[in-house]
Design a protein around this motif. Sequence first.
Motif, PDB file in Angstrom:
ATOM      1  N   THR A  75      28.889  35.773  25.628  1.00 58.10           N
ATOM      2  CA  THR A  75      27.500  36.117  25.931  1.00 58.10           C
ATOM      3  C   THR A  75      26.680  34.866  26.219  1.00 58.10           C
ATOM      4  N   ALA A  76      26.901  33.829  25.412  1.00 54.36           N
ATOM      5  CA  ALA A  76      26.175  32.570  25.616  1.00 54.36           C
ATOM      6  C   ALA A  76      26.536  31.935  26.957  1.00 54.36           C
ATOM      7  N   ALA A  77      27.833  31.955  27.286  1.00 46.83           N
ATOM      8  CA  ALA A  77      28.272  31.346  28.546  1.00 46.83           C
ATOM      9  C   ALA A  77      27.718  32.090  29.750  1.00 46.83           C
ATOM     10  N   ASN A  78      27.714  33.411  29.681  1.00 51.97           N
ATOM     11  CA  ASN A  78      27.182  34.199  30.796  1.00 51.97           C
ATOM     12  C   ASN A  78      25.670  34.081  30.913  1.00 51.97           C
ATOM     13  N   ALA A  79      25.008  33.877  29.760  1.00 49.52           N
ATOM     14  CA  ALA A  79      23.551  33.715  29.785  1.00 49.52           C
ATOM     15  C   ALA A  79      23.148  32.350  30.328  1.00 49.52           C
ATOM     16  N   ARG A  80      23.993  31.331  30.070  1.00 50.87           N
ATOM     17  CA  ARG A  80      23.720  29.975  30.550  1.00 50.87           C
ATOM     18  C   ARG A  80      24.922  29.453  31.329  1.00 50.87           C
ATOM     19  N   PRO A  81      25.163  29.982  32.535  1.00 48.88           N
ATOM     20  CA  PRO A  81      26.371  29.598  33.284  1.00 48.88           C
ATOM     21  C   PRO A  81      26.399  28.138  33.709  1.00 48.88           C
ATOM     22  N   ASN A  82      25.268  27.456  33.644  1.00 46.54           N
ATOM     23  CA  ASN A  82      25.232  26.042  34.033  1.00 46.54           C
ATOM     24  C   ASN A  82      25.447  25.097  32.854  1.00 46.54           C
ATOM     25  N   ASN A  83      25.843  25.633  31.718  1.00 41.49           N
ATOM     26  CA  ASN A  83      26.136  24.818  30.538  1.00 41.49           C
ATOM     27  C   ASN A  83      27.656  24.710  30.399  1.00 41.49           C
ATOM     28  N   HIS A  84      28.206  23.555  30.752  1.00 43.03           N
ATOM     29  CA  HIS A  84      29.665  23.413  30.742  1.00 43.03           C
ATOM     30  C   HIS A  84      30.249  23.487  29.339  1.00 43.03           C
ATOM     31  N   ARG A  85      29.465  23.107  28.328  1.00 43.48           N
ATOM     32  CA  ARG A  85      29.978  23.139  26.957  1.00 43.48           C
ATOM     33  C   ARG A  85      30.241  24.567  26.499  1.00 43.48           C
ATOM     34  N   SER A  86      29.406  25.516  26.919  1.00 45.02           N
ATOM     35  CA  SER A  86      29.652  26.909  26.542  1.00 45.02           C
ATOM     36  C   SER A  86      30.973  27.401  27.113  1.00 45.02           C
ATOM     37  N   TRP A  87      31.247  27.039  28.367  1.00 45.79           N
ATOM     38  CA  TRP A  87      32.504  27.461  28.997  1.00 45.79           C
ATOM     39  C   TRP A  87      33.708  26.784  28.348  1.00 45.79           C
ATOM     40  N   SER A  88      33.582  25.498  28.029  1.00 43.15           N
ATOM     41  CA  SER A  88      34.722  24.810  27.401  1.00 43.15           C
ATOM     42  C   SER A  88      34.950  25.312  25.980  1.00 43.15           C
ATOM     43  N   ASN A  89      33.874  25.642  25.263  1.00 43.50           N
ATOM     44  CA  ASN A  89      34.035  26.247  23.929  1.00 43.50           C
ATOM     45  C   ASN A  89      34.717  27.609  24.030  1.00 43.50           C
ATOM     46  N   LEU A  90      34.346  28.364  25.055  1.00 43.67           N
ATOM     47  CA  LEU A  90      34.978  29.664  25.263  1.00 43.67           C
ATOM     48  C   LEU A  90      36.457  29.492  25.586  1.00 43.67           C
ATOM     49  N   ALA A  91      36.771  28.489  26.401  1.00 44.20           N
ATOM     50  CA  ALA A  91      38.173  28.208  26.726  1.00 44.20           C
ATOM     51  C   ALA A  91      38.967  27.881  25.463  1.00 44.20           C
ATOM     52  N   ALA A  92      38.370  27.108  24.551  1.00 49.22           N
ATOM     53  CA  ALA A  92      39.052  26.762  23.297  1.00 49.22           C
ATOM     54  C   ALA A  92      39.354  28.010  22.470  1.00 49.22           C
ATOM     55  N   LEU A  93      38.418  28.947  22.434  1.00 50.87           N
ATOM     56  CA  LEU A  93      38.653  30.186  21.693  1.00 50.87           C
ATOM     57  C   LEU A  93      39.766  31.003  22.338  1.00 50.87           C
ATOM     58  N   TYR A  94      39.758  31.070  23.663  1.00 50.67           N
ATOM     59  CA  TYR A  94      40.829  31.789  24.357  1.00 50.67           C
ATOM     60  C   TYR A  94      42.194  31.136  24.091  1.00 50.67           C
ATOM     61  N   ILE A  95      42.220  29.808  24.103  1.00 52.75           N
ATOM     62  CA  ILE A  95      43.472  29.099  23.838  1.00 52.75           C
ATOM     63  C   ILE A  95      43.983  29.441  22.439  1.00 52.75           C
ATOM     64  N   ASN A  96      43.078  29.474  21.456  1.00 54.83           N
ATOM     65  CA  ASN A  96      43.477  29.810  20.088  1.00 54.83           C
ATOM     66  C   ASN A  96      44.032  31.231  19.984  1.00 54.83           C
ATOM     67  N   GLN A  97      43.582  32.101  20.905  1.00 54.60           N
ATOM     68  CA  GLN A  97      44.060  33.487  20.924  1.00 54.60           C
ATOM     69  C   GLN A  97      45.238  33.673  21.884  1.00 54.60           C
ATOM     70  N   HIS A  98      45.728  32.566  22.440  1.00 54.98           N
ATOM     71  CA  HIS A  98      46.852  32.586  23.395  1.00 54.98           C
ATOM     72  C   HIS A  98      46.533  33.377  24.662  1.00 54.98           C
ATOM     73  N   GLN A  99      45.262  33.427  25.014  1.00 56.64           N
ATOM     74  CA  GLN A  99      44.839  34.080  26.260  1.00 56.64           C
ATOM     75  C   GLN A  99      44.651  32.991  27.316  1.00 56.64           C
ATOM     76  N   TYR A 100      45.766  32.478  27.801  1.00 57.35           N
ATOM     77  CA  TYR A 100      45.733  31.281  28.635  1.00 57.35           C
ATOM     78  C   TYR A 100      45.110  31.519  30.007  1.00 57.35           C
ATOM     79  N   SER A 101      45.293  32.696  30.578  1.00 58.32           N
ATOM     80  CA  SER A 101      44.695  32.963  31.892  1.00 58.32           C
ATOM     81  C   SER A 101      43.171  33.011  31.795  1.00 58.32           C
ATOM     82  N   LYS A 102      42.663  33.603  30.717  1.00 57.63           N
ATOM     83  CA  LYS A 102      41.211  33.629  30.522  1.00 57.63           C
ATOM     84  C   LYS A 102      40.675  32.226  30.244  1.00 57.63           C
TER      85      LYS A 102
END
Length: 201
Positions: A75-102
């Motif tokens: 939700t945070a990343a979609n609300a602030r799409p120009n914030n790269h930290r939100s996207w990289s934090n989201l990527a870290a969560l996906y990695i922890n869940q083994h959702q590599y494509s996401k």
Amino acid sequence: PIIDPAFEHRMYLPLASVVILAVMSAYELLMQFEWPDRKRAIFGFTLLAGVAGVLMSLTYSRNETYRTHIICVETAANARPNNHRSWSNLAALYINQHQYSKAEEALRSAAVVKADSDTVLRQLAILQALRGEYDESEKIHMRLITRPFQDLTSKRAYHNLAWLQIAKNKPAEAVETARQLIERQPNVADNHMLLVATLLA
């Protein structure tokens, strides 16, 4: 100071005066109608129930945002799409869940904003290593350790690089990586344990 990748302002107290004014206005409006007391009471309770129902629905919808950590950061990343930290934090969560494509999609969005960011590169290198793309991951980690040293985040790049070098059967290079880290951060026990591990590899 750390710039928050996501935060929100709760407006409970400032809204108190607005709610009180709305209730008083509704009461005064009802009193203008020359209705019997029973009819006025029924209409007032019906209006109150309707408003309460709308607010309950909005509260439930808002609480869905906090149902899981991933949904909150999405939700945070979609609300602030120009914030790269939100996207990289989201990527870290996906990695922890083994959702590599996401995770890759999230990193692609982060790269559009700031491709050369340490946080973006760090998550990309981790993702590549987990996928077995050791050469690509090693190249990125080599870039990261040439950058100005940050006490809280830089050591992770050295640790990851050393383990990658061990995985690629290059123990001598892993030892050198560990020693470079100790030169920059000599008082951290984990760094010395890394050196021992590389010497035993």
